[in-house]
Design a protein around this motif. Structure first.
Motif, PDB file in Angstrom:
ATOM      1  N   ARG A 194       0.838  -1.207   0.000  1.00  0.00           N
ATOM      2  CA  ARG A 194       0.000   0.000   0.000  1.00  0.00           C
ATOM      3  C   ARG A 194       0.869   1.252   0.000  1.00  0.00           C
ATOM      4  O   ARG A 194       0.601   2.212  -0.724  1.00  0.00           O
ATOM      5  N   ASN A 195       1.908   1.277   0.843  1.00  0.00           N
ATOM      6  CA  ASN A 195       2.816   2.423   0.864  1.00  0.00           C
ATOM      7  C   ASN A 195       3.499   2.601  -0.484  1.00  0.00           C
ATOM      8  O   ASN A 195       3.715   3.726  -0.939  1.00  0.00           O
ATOM      9  N   ALA A 196       3.843   1.487  -1.120  1.00  0.00           N
ATOM     10  CA  ALA A 196       4.489   1.556  -2.431  1.00  0.00           C
ATOM     11  C   ALA A 196       3.538   2.155  -3.466  1.00  0.00           C
ATOM     12  O   ALA A 196       3.943   2.977  -4.298  1.00  0.00           O
ATOM     13  N   ALA A 197       2.276   1.735  -3.422  1.00  0.00           N
ATOM     14  CA  ALA A 197       1.287   2.275  -4.360  1.00  0.00           C
ATOM     15  C   ALA A 197       1.081   3.766  -4.129  1.00  0.00           C
ATOM     16  O   ALA A 197       1.057   4.559  -5.073  1.00  0.00           O
ATOM     17  N   ALA A 198       0.949   4.158  -2.848  1.00  0.00           N
ATOM     18  CA  ALA A 198       0.731   5.573  -2.528  1.00  0.00           C
ATOM     19  C   ALA A 198       1.940   6.412  -2.917  1.00  0.00           C
ATOM     20  O   ALA A 198       1.803   7.488  -3.513  1.00  0.00           O
TER      21      ALA A 198
END
Length: 657
Positions: A194-198
């Motif tokens: 999720r952090n990577a996507a954001a």
């Protein structure tokens, strides 16, 4: 090279089809070499004849110029948050509420992906804008970045204006590859997919976003002109526009089928290529959805059935004491790093030393730690059976870990009383600028740290002396970002007085108490004595003493802030001829407008908004599911009115709610 416009248009269509099969359908119809060759030919033609370039050509996904920052964007329709349920009993209760109005209704269940929500707006078939959720009404405009995501069509066959909403995600495998590359280049690693996507979606350079394998999965719509009666049919129709089909979506006719769909997703959570954190349940009938409507923050026709919290064990290596803006010391456990649902957990709050003593937590203890979704990791208990004699008691500190001054030890809390403590100053500045305080956009914790460490600010007053030239000399600052911060600071001039009082971070004084102080005393708040303050409805001894002590210690600071900001004194504009004037009012139940908005309106009419019902309450205004406060009001024979009656009274006074 392609020789004419007709061949170019034909090959763009073929290239688009190849990309759709590869990125969306996971079913390639060409080899990589064939795709690359056709891509090169199309790109060469576009460079030779730029006026012929088709806006939806796959070559247009490479990203544009580097941005200075993201501008704000208002969604045509609000993006709502979902209420959470956590077990079959809560599911039964939630579905039961819908069955009371709409018995025998069916539902659509689909995975709740752990990613970043995105709102796409199309007009005349073309992608016009893409914005993050933000606060639900206003998000960040990231259109150029969204255009680099292959599963977001640049053009769709639907010509009317429409908002299509979904989740931007990244697969677990691609997440691992990105982190492996960042490890080689010495960059900070992403904590989870999720952090990577954001982080990938919010790049100021769209070319970086283009390199990340992001995927957009639709889950709903906002503004639209559809007349569909089925939500499932609507999602199937959207998939036909070229979007990635929502996987594992299921039509459920009863509670048993919903629970079975949920249990199936739970069984897939660890093996599915994309991170899942629950299941979304939506009423299938769109007319029924519209009829049920919304609460203040969420739709009544949909909810998120969250997966069970993940419990794991770790070991407490040491305890770090953190100093908050009010001086309260919070013990934080430093743990042996443990992965929970893709996130590496190395710290967890111990809340206070009373909690430590109550749970008998010790250094070197093996402990049970829980994390559910985005909830902060929490230590449940130590496993006493695994103690081996190396455990050490966690002792209360006697001196501040930052300024080393002696601490005040109270029953539960331990405080640093030094107002010049570096930790207290930074936390105070961050709170002063926060949303519920002065709402200085762009002055969050990380920026405060940067400005503090570079000597640009050393106290709250320094905020109003920041020069744009000083900001431009710092890493990561450009003209637009710096000007936005300066403008946000200027916008605090003439704010309501209660916001300034709340921003000071006075112990025991929150938003409600700040409003009461401003309404009762105006600019003379800090000149009042104990008897004046204790007379305010709801004020206790601690609150009154806290205001007086703060006013004495920070007299110069308060005076300078009043001169700089010149806050508006709310009671000067309060009407005294309204039905609500001087009344002590309790708001309860689910209302059609945010409670803060209704409270502010009533306060402007001279009302005092209080939180609990007592014999001193004059009026209770209630909405749906009012509960115990309404019952207590009836028991005490206190006057009660519905929200509809409130609207009628206001209308008679020439006011629209």
């Amino acid at each position: 090279m392609l020789k004419n416009l007709k061949d170019y248009q034909k090959n763009v269509a073929l290239l688009t089809q190849m990309a759709h099969h590869y990125y969306v359908l996971d079913n390639p119809i060409a080899t990589d070499a064939q795709y690359d060759q056709l891509y090169a030919e199309v790109l060469a033609y576009e460079r030779a004849y730029p006026k012929d370039c088709i806006a939806s050509s796959p070559t247009q996904r490479v990203g544009g110029a580097v941005l200075e920052g993201f501008s704000k964007h208002k969604h045509s329709e609000r993006m709502w948050s979902l209420d959470d349920i956590f077990d079959s009993a809560e599911l039964l209760e939630w579905v039961g509420r819908i069955y009371k109005t709409y018995p025998n209704m069916s539902f659509v269940c689909s995975p709740k992906f752990d990613g970043v929500s995105l709102n796409l707006y199309y007009e005349n078939g073309m992608l016009i804008s893409a914005a993050t959720r933000g606060d639900g009404s206003i998000g960040e405009l990231i259109t150029q970045n969204a255009k680099t995501i292959p599963s977001i069509p640049l053009e769709i066959p639907h010509k009317e204006g429409i908002e299509i909403r979904g989740e931007v995600v990244i697969t677990k495998d691609d997440f691992e590859k990105i982190n492996a590359q960042r490890l080689q280049t010495g960059e900070n690693l992403f904590a989870n997919p999720r952090n990577a996507a954001a982080g990938s979606l919010r790049q100021l350079d769209p070319k970086i976003t283009a390199k990340r394998k992001l995927k957009f999965i639709p889950w709903g719509i906002g503004k639209n002109t559809f007349e569909n009666k089925s939500f499932l049919e609507l999602m199937e129709q959207i998939a036909q526009y070229g979007f990635y089909p929502t996987p594992l979506i299921k039509h459920c006719h009863n509670i048993e089928e919903i629970q079975a769909a949920y249990e199936h997703l739970v069984s897939l959570r660890h093996t599915y290529p994309i991170m899942l954190d629950g299941m979304v349940i939506v009423l299938d009938s769109i007319p029924a959805q519209k009829s049920l409507g919304y609460t203040i923050k969420s739709p009544r026709f949909a909810c998120a059935y969250k997966f069970p919290a993940i419990q794991k064990s770790s070991k407490i290596l040491s305890v770090t004491n953190q100093v908050g803006r009010s001086g309260v010391i919070t013990p934080v456990a430093e743990l042996e790093p443990i992965e929970i649902e893709g996130a590496m957990i190395a710290r967890a709050t111990l809340h206070n030393y009373s909690e430590i003593q109550k749970k008998d937590i010790r250094i070197n203890d093996t402990i049970i730690i829980v994390r559910s979704g985005d909830v902060i990791p929490k230590i449940i208990k130590p496993i006493i059976e695994l103690r081996d004699g190396t455990q050490l008691e966690i002792t209360k500190p006697s001196h501040c870990p930052v300024c080393h001054s002696e601490l005040l030890i109270e029953d539960i809390f331990i405080r640093c009383q030094n107002l010049s403590c570096k930790a207290r100053i930074k936390e105070s500045i961050t709170y002063f600028a926060s949303k519920k305080a002065l709402n200085i956009d762009g002055l969050g914790g990380k920026i405060v740290d940067q400005l503090f460490e570079n000597g640009i600010i050393s106290n709250i007053l320094d905020i109003y002396a920041i020069q744009i030239e000083s900001l431009l000399g710092l890493e990561g600052w450009r003209q637009k970002k710096a000007q936005n911060l300066i403008d946000a600071i200027k916008a605090t001039k003439n704010i309501p007085l209660w916001r300034l009082i709340n921003a000071l971070g006075i112990e025991h004084i929150g938003e409600g108490a700040s409003k009461k102080l401003a309404l009762s005393f105006g600019l003379e708040v800090f000149e009042k004595d104990y008897d004046d303050l204790i007379a305010i409805d709801g004020f206790g001894q601690e609150m009154a003493a806290s205001v007086i002590d703060f006013g004495i210690v920070n007299k110069d600071l308060i005076q300078k802030l009043l001169e700089l900001i010149t806050p508006q004194v709310s009671h000067e504009n309060v009407r005294d001829d309204s039905f609500f004037s001087t009344k002590s009012i309790v708001l309860t139940g689910t209302l059609s407008k945010p409670r803060e908005q209704i409270a502010a309106l009533l306060e402007s009419l001279g009302a005092k908004i209080i939180s609990s019902v007592s014999k001193n309450t004059d009026l209770v205004i209630y909405g749906e599911n009012a509960g115990s406060k309404l019952q207590k009001a009836n028991d005490l024979h206190i006057h009660t009115i519905t929200e509809e009656t409130l609207r009628e009274i206001l209308k008679n006074e020439g006011i629209e709610l």
